[in-house]
Design a protein around this motif. Sequence first.
Motif, PDB file in Angstrom:
ATOM      1  N   CYS A  28      -0.329  -9.659   3.011  1.00  0.00           N
ATOM      2  CA  CYS A  28       0.911  -8.912   3.176  1.00  0.00           C
ATOM      3  C   CYS A  28       2.138  -9.818   3.022  1.00  0.00           C
ATOM      4  O   CYS A  28       2.184 -10.907   3.574  1.00  0.00           O
ATOM      5  CB  CYS A  28       0.858  -8.322   4.585  1.00  0.00           C
ATOM      6  SG  CYS A  28       2.301  -7.427   5.133  1.00  0.00           S
ATOM      7  N   ILE A  36       1.683   2.090   1.285  1.00  0.00           N
ATOM      8  CA  ILE A  36       0.741   1.179   1.930  1.00  0.00           C
ATOM      9  C   ILE A  36      -0.661   1.316   1.338  1.00  0.00           C
ATOM     10  O   ILE A  36      -1.490   0.408   1.441  1.00  0.00           O
ATOM     11  CB  ILE A  36       0.765   1.384   3.466  1.00  0.00           C
ATOM     12  CG1 ILE A  36       0.150   0.181   4.164  1.00  0.00           C
ATOM     13  CG2 ILE A  36       0.079   2.666   3.858  1.00  0.00           C
ATOM     14  CD1 ILE A  36       0.280   0.224   5.686  1.00  0.00           C
ATOM     15  N   CYS A  76      -0.952  -1.445  -0.986  1.00  0.00           N
ATOM     16  CA  CYS A  76      -1.196  -2.712  -0.296  1.00  0.00           C
ATOM     17  C   CYS A  76      -2.687  -2.941  -0.098  1.00  0.00           C
ATOM     18  O   CYS A  76      -3.255  -3.938  -0.525  1.00  0.00           O
ATOM     19  CB  CYS A  76      -0.516  -2.719   1.075  1.00  0.00           C
ATOM     20  SG  CYS A  76       1.273  -2.553   1.021  1.00  0.00           S
ATOM     21  N   VAL A  77      -3.328  -1.996   0.579  1.00  0.00           N
ATOM     22  CA  VAL A  77      -4.734  -2.231   0.914  1.00  0.00           C
ATOM     23  C   VAL A  77      -5.609  -2.174  -0.328  1.00  0.00           C
ATOM     24  O   VAL A  77      -6.680  -2.788  -0.356  1.00  0.00           O
ATOM     25  CB  VAL A  77      -5.225  -1.270   2.020  1.00  0.00           C
ATOM     26  CG1 VAL A  77      -4.417  -1.486   3.295  1.00  0.00           C
ATOM     27  CG2 VAL A  77      -5.166   0.166   1.583  1.00  0.00           C
ATOM     28  N   LYS A  95      -2.167   7.400   5.092  1.00  0.00           N
ATOM     29  CA  LYS A  95      -2.181   6.487   6.241  1.00  0.00           C
ATOM     30  C   LYS A  95      -3.538   6.520   6.955  1.00  0.00           C
ATOM     31  O   LYS A  95      -4.043   5.492   7.412  1.00  0.00           O
ATOM     32  CB  LYS A  95      -1.058   6.878   7.197  1.00  0.00           C
ATOM     33  CG  LYS A  95      -1.070   6.198   8.548  1.00  0.00           C
ATOM     34  CD  LYS A  95      -0.703   4.733   8.472  1.00  0.00           C
ATOM     35  CE  LYS A  95      -1.020   4.039   9.772  1.00  0.00           C
ATOM     36  NZ  LYS A  95      -0.801   2.618   9.759  1.00  0.00           N
ATOM     37  N   VAL A 126      -5.880   4.542   4.929  1.00  0.00           N
ATOM     38  CA  VAL A 126      -5.541   3.122   5.025  1.00  0.00           C
ATOM     39  C   VAL A 126      -6.074   2.521   6.332  1.00  0.00           C
ATOM     40  O   VAL A 126      -6.393   1.332   6.404  1.00  0.00           O
ATOM     41  CB  VAL A 126      -4.006   2.958   4.905  1.00  0.00           C
ATOM     42  CG1 VAL A 126      -3.538   1.614   5.423  1.00  0.00           C
ATOM     43  CG2 VAL A 126      -3.578   3.152   3.446  1.00  0.00           C
ATOM     44  N   CYS A 162      -3.495  -3.466   9.028  1.00  0.00           N
ATOM     45  CA  CYS A 162      -2.932  -2.268   8.425  1.00  0.00           C
ATOM     46  C   CYS A 162      -3.201  -1.011   9.231  1.00  0.00           C
ATOM     47  O   CYS A 162      -2.661   0.045   8.922  1.00  0.00           O
ATOM     48  CB  CYS A 162      -3.470  -2.087   7.008  1.00  0.00           C
ATOM     49  SG  CYS A 162      -5.258  -2.009   6.975  1.00  0.00           S
ATOM     50  N   GLY A 219      -0.010  -0.926  11.445  1.00  0.00           N
ATOM     51  CA  GLY A 219       1.214  -1.199  10.709  1.00  0.00           C
ATOM     52  C   GLY A 219       1.805   0.113  10.230  1.00  0.00           C
ATOM     53  O   GLY A 219       1.128   0.887   9.558  1.00  0.00           O
TER      54      GLY A 219
END
Lengths: 491, 491, 491, 491
Positions: free
Chosen positions: B100, B298, B301-302, B371, B374, B445, B448
Amino acid sequence: MAIRTYEQYKQSLKEMRPNVYKFGELVNDVTTHPATKRTVEGHGQIYKLQNDPEFRDLMTTHSNLVNEPVSRYLSIIQSSEDQIANSRMKRLMFQKTGTCTGGRCAGWTALNAMWATTFDMDADLGTDYHKRFVEWLKSAQRRDITISGALTDPKGDRTKAPHQQDDPDMNLRMIELRDNGIVVRGAKVMICGVAAANEIFILPGSAYREEDKAYSISFVVPKDIDGLTIVETRHINDDREVDEGSGWDVPVSEGGITQAYLFFEDVFVPMERVFMCGEWKYTMSTIMNFILPYRSAIGGCVAGQGDIKIGSALLTSRANGLADKVFSEKITQMAINNETTFAVGIAAAALGKKHRSGVWQPDPLLANVNKVHVATLPYETSRLAQDIAGGIGETGCMPSSTDFNDPKYGHLIQKYMKAAKSAESRVKAARMVEWSTAGAGVPGCMHGGGSPDGARMFVRKFYDSDKSVDMAKRLARIEEEMPDPGRKPKS
Amino acid sequence: MAIRTYEQYKQSLKEMRPNVYKFGELVNDVTTHPATKRTVEGHGQIYKLQNDPEFRDLMTTHSNLVNEPVSRYLSIIQSSEDQIANSRMKRLMFQKTGTCTGGRCAGWTALNAMWATTFDMDADLGTDYHKRFVEWLKSAQRRDITISGALTDPKGDRTKAPHQQDDPDMNLRMIELRDNGIVVRGAKVMICGVAAANEIFILPGSAYREEDKAYSISFVVPKDIDGLTIVETRHINDDREVDEGSGWDVPVSEGGITQAYLFFEDVFVPMERVFMCGEWKYTMSTIMNFILPYRSAIGGCVAGQGDIKIGSALLTSRANGLADKVFSEKITQMAINNETTFAVGIAAAALGKKHRSGVWQPDPLLANVNKVHVATLPYETSRLAQDIAGGIGETGCMPSSTDFNDPKYGHLIQKYMKAAKSAESRVKAARMVEWSTAGAGVPGCMHGGGSPDGARMFVRKFYDSDKSVDMAKRLARIEEEMPDPGRKPKS
Amino acid sequence: MAIRTYEQYKQSLKEMRPNVYKFGELVNDVTTHPATKRTVEGHGQIYKLQNDPEFRDLMTTHSNLVNEPVSRYLSIIQSSEDQIANSRMKRLMFQKTGTCTGGRCAGWTALNAMWATTFDMDADLGTDYHKRFVEWLKSAQRRDITISGALTDPKGDRTKAPHQQDDPDMNLRMIELRDNGIVVRGAKVMICGVAAANEIFILPGSAYREEDKAYSISFVVPKDIDGLTIVETRHINDDREVDEGSGWDVPVSEGGITQAYLFFEDVFVPMERVFMCGEWKYTMSTIMNFILPYRSAIGGCVAGQGDIKIGSALLTSRANGLADKVFSEKITQMAINNETTFAVGIAAAALGKKHRSGVWQPDPLLANVNKVHVATLPYETSRLAQDIAGGIGETGCMPSSTDFNDPKYGHLIQKYMKAAKSAESRVKAARMVEWSTAGAGVPGCMHGGGSPDGARMFVRKFYDSDKSVDMAKRLARIEEEMPDPGRKPKS
Amino acid sequence: MAIRTYEQYKQSLKEMRPNVYKFGELVNDVTTHPATKRTVEGHGQIYKLQNDPEFRDLMTTHSNLVNEPVSRYLSIIQSSEDQIANSRMKRLMFQKTGTCTGGRCAGWTALNAMWATTFDMDADLGTDYHKRFVEWLKSAQRRDITISGALTDPKGDRTKAPHQQDDPDMNLRMIELRDNGIVVRGAKVMICGVAAANEIFILPGSAYREEDKAYSISFVVPKDIDGLTIVETRHINDDREVDEGSGWDVPVSEGGITQAYLFFEDVFVPMERVFMCGEWKYTMSTIMNFILPYRSAIGGCVAGQGDIKIGSALLTSRANGLADKVFSEKITQMAINNETTFAVGIAAAALGKKHRSGVWQPDPLLANVNKVHVATLPYETSRLAQDIAGGIGETGCMPSSTDFNDPKYGHLIQKYMKAAKSAESRVKAARMVEWSTAGAGVPGCMHGGGSPDGARMFVRKFYDSDKSVDMAKRLARIEEEMPDPGRKPKS
């Protein structure tokens, strides 16, 4: 005028030669026969909706070919917005019919696939397939017909190629090429919505090699063409459908699936309807051209059915007197499942690319990821719907509607089926759960459009793991070469 | 010139007042101190990439505010394409750093949230927050600064509102309103990437009621403002980072996470940097304005970290001599997990809407579905990476690099760690698996951007189950009214 | 002689008064009527097997009550070995019938529950229920009868207790207490295997309070007792069963499920057959005494059906020409699912305890854990079976056997259904997949024996989380008191 | 007297030759060195508990060999009750230490494996291994020693057999056979609890063929034997352990794991301690004899750690002021996971069989099913613990204990870490979550005792799918032969 009405659509079906059979019997009129009328009504809703101001924008689009609005199901998908509308429309149709209107989506997908393939063939080989295809498509748009799509061959022994089979007919093939057309023999199996269709669009069922040239064919025929015999398959609880006394045991009247076996006994197809005829090198790309939009949009289908599962489950629990919030966790999980398949398809659309022919093609990695979810998540959604609905929803564990109305003991059933709502509402709600999770409404989405294992294979192929290895190698500052030991070095 | 270089960025950090602590020690220079230098290098790659022709188009965008290219991290997201680029950029940054670069994304998201909120406040209340905000943003774009974002308050007893806490400071609050600014007291906790930031953007941590007016504040401050003390938290294996002898036991040098506790001891913030100041009615929409882009992106991101997990796992299995195809099923599942979070975020972007302020806001249902994924799928991806890598990857079960190089017995380790590839490459590869699945690279995550339970609550809220009930009811031809027994009738 | 033959069993059913209805019609002879004969044949296999040397040891056990071998289904479970044999026997019966022989297991479980409850009541209250019960049980063992068990009441509005319902009959109740017996009114619903039973054992459907004293009743009656009307429910594809022309579309002849609604219109039960009559304080323990063996052994049931799913799926893939090893991962996962439910039940048995009455009672925590698995894992197993079998197995997507044999076009179906094995074998195999995963063989195990949510509630109750908190607290050396904030302090 | 005290145990370790290294340093006293003392304390609890009346019955058992009570860890498992006690004891030890006391379980399992294997060899080959073994075991029981077990070899290139490796030492081998003993060279890697052990029991690491005869060796040696060098591996957060200032950042003092690499540089083993020496035909059964009890009982291990995860998570949520019931669903799921691994192991024990040597051997199918669950379910349990605990538990996102106590700013941390409970209790609770789910307490159970893929392979092997096919075939009345197309016909 390229937008037909519901009545015009049904009339067009009535006028066709009867060649559909089920239970040993010829279906004289698909619009009234109990084995086929529900799927016709389901498809009929499309014609209603395209004439309904609320839904017109989604159900239709402007065609450059004929310069007027046409059914979206007959349009060429030219942008991510078009492909997103595909997902939305399919979700809507599942919401409206509770199930699959399969006589349109495979056909639509097939014509988009062949738009690209014929374009490529003409560009590469100097053929005129694309031109023929455009002419036919214009006519189809103007007539506003329903077109089912057919890919799956019987295939025989799965370990052998078509030409290696003991019986060469196990995959549909051209047995004669004439100046004005071709003669085909074989079968296509498990084809959705044929009963509700005006025409049938045929694609090759696999990617073929040169030895299987005769199997590399694509064309479109009227459903009632000479030499074509159609036998409908059984599906779950289909006897209830043909039994006029089943009452609400078939809870849905404006929707239903049929899947048929199509037997081609030396059928002649005129050349203007032939779009591939031996070009085996283009079978692989045809399959891919089909798979991409199909596997993206199918996430909308199962999302729409998932909506109905949620609705049916809550109707049942409400009839039992229970507040929705008792099931918050389960509804949330069902919603997540619905939205996941829907969303991955939308993303595949958004990240797609334009083919040189003008067709928009969804991202191949995401399209296949979606197919894997479509083959798994709806099963959990169904289980949760049954969980919420209780034993009466799980297997529809209630007396039949005949018994419900029996003069001798029906009053006992009515007395004891009542809960917070009337016995009738409660039974109907639970039958909807049964129908959509374990009954006639289950669309067979696991193998529709190919097997989940095939999709997994494509995910593996399209995910660039070597790139991931390189990124990790850079990060870890590994300097040695680290090739895959399973890959032969190039010499 | 709004695009700084890597060197300029590092220089700007060096020039700031040291106010970051870890392990009881003041970090004099965040760019060289072992507790912070890796995250600075990670963020530094952003500056490298925005000057790299290959990545410039993704990393920067044209700003109408200053009429020149600016870092995308300082831009207003104005279209689905912008939001999709958000997902792509975050995936790229995880691929480049393995983890991150949290000093940018929350800050970026915060400024997009406050763009909308200040616009709404000015329109509704006649304030001039938006104007102030635009001025500050122009300056930020021109200076090309790194801005971390801070929402989470310590919160104290979770069952009490801010004003009910025994200690009113448990949520960050305004203790004095002056003509030229405000004085704030309290803390923000678990804030990512502060060490690498130039400024910190503060948002209210929750939706508040009138009694919590003093907690309804938003502003931006230089990281080194007077009265602000920053203490870095521990994270997994962070001792290895501060131990200069750890060698490759910290496999990544150009990436790393820090999370800090920020203590505001009566800090004065000048009014031109204050963007909310008591308008509690706008805290809920601020949170939503933040959540939508954050929870959509996000997924990128993952996915990016998942790519690194796949790469690291395959590096290890290759070092063991095993072909990639041995692990096809596992890689496929990992890829599906990566692409699912990525795709649901893309779909949320594609189905978003434009706020009247011009900000593009992703679909709230899909953003929250994302989310939830994630918070779960990356755990399976990590498990699979460890499965592929074997025992040495699962918990990094290898002697330290110090031991590897020990003059007395290091040769034994080197002899026996060797497999199909050198001992060093094999150890580095396995350390990458450990680092990214169970070590310092794990980005936290799950919480987050809020808890998975919060996201599930939003999924439930944004999924319209009443609509599903109505559709099912129509299909089942139920005529009785079937309201939710748990809902009070409106009178 | 306490071990009857298959013929004796069937004869006993023929001699009973007809009082079972389906589809508006009285079933004159349950052994020959198509709606009931398959379940009778399934139950009949029990009588065959208990006379078969290979299975006799499992199917029978020595009874101290009558001092001779009796059917295990009529025995008191006195040890972990007995309970393990319960699981094994149920697995065997699913393997032999493909589905549930529900006319025995709930009855068997009910008599074990009431053995304990009557013992407790007599010991505590000085009643003579246990003595009566023993006498009846001796007679039942000597007659070797089939006894179905009935718990579930219609229940009406789920938010109200029995006495609060608008209609007090929504739960089965005693309306009159006479010296020589009781008169009961109400219904029991969704009761398995009644058609194949000689007697029906009634338990209270829930734990009741004093106000619901009249509902706290247990007794056993002959199936054909005066005043009892039985209506069979629909189940999936049950029309095929009553249609004698369905051929192999009903692939199994020696097995089948029925579930019935039982209407008690003021039925008189003589006192020697009454085992509870108002003792509401014992309803909770009755439910627990039932749940423990039932939820342990049901893991064997679904494991046995899972075996058939694996077998059916492999028959289909073999017919397609595919090697078993193609599906290794899937078969392994299916086997894991089967063995998990089986094993958790075995463990519940192994860790059980002896009740003071001599009955062995499985561990309550593990019994309920098992129930949760039983409500979920078989769904995955079904999905995998359909995955292996392909589209023809998923929804049984093949023409009917009538069509298969049609003189006009049956030859086409036969030609194209052929693969590596004959068309007939292939169709039968795929029908078995359909039948066991989406058809008439699905036993409704999710709510059988109570809902999964009920089981989860018990898992939470029986798992001692305070003990876990104490252990963690000790390990972490936390010295402060850390009680659950949600629990009221005892005063 | 065969039951030592805690003090005697620690004294015995102090008296051994130091030959354990970590971080380039020789550990002079494993009982006091920070890298090893926690695991010694963990193992020390075993000695405390066996002298504690509450636990004595579980921790010890009567030995026929020496006719007195001995540690259960040194006993031969002779019944299902013994094997169930194995699971229970391991669960207890995880509850008491929070993690693995690996210096005992593999050693215990190894001696039970070699009890059977030496018995078989003597019976088949006329050797006297079993006699030797019994003598050694008597001595071990009388001395009440801690014995770790070692199987895993470095293995080198995974695609090559031991004798094919470039370096023949990549698997531990006999390089010389003398009259009075053997000389061995090579390594064993990732061996648990060696630091806490008195002796080390060696088994062959795989099933070998004749060419790998020299690798087919089993023996037991004192940990401090000449020529043996032990290097401890890193594990997560192990720096915190060696840093005496870490305070509660290492929350557990009476437990800890170590895993070591053992280097044998031409070590001489006297013949009375050699239990296999070239009998390659017995390596496969040795592995199986090991796997069965090991994979059954490991379900108890992860259940015990799961209990601690639940306890730690609830401590954290209670510290936050939240009632346990907020997390009911999650706790229930965690409990289900714990009890599933525990139960499947219990069932494997209950359905086991007695080997002719007298050893009880769990069911091979269920033992391997359990291993698969052990490799997956604890990951979900960890995720849920982190979910309950929030961000501070997920990655331990809190300042270090050094910072907590810092004279300058520690008061700020203390002020803001406080919630419904003191800052210290809250931090300790969250550190326990971190430690047990993502920190030094994670036992590496996925590959401990072999990989999950190996277990899946055994599940496939031991599940008799041909029997399932036959049962399905009988039910479906298929008469054609339906062999697996992938299996060669026997000629």
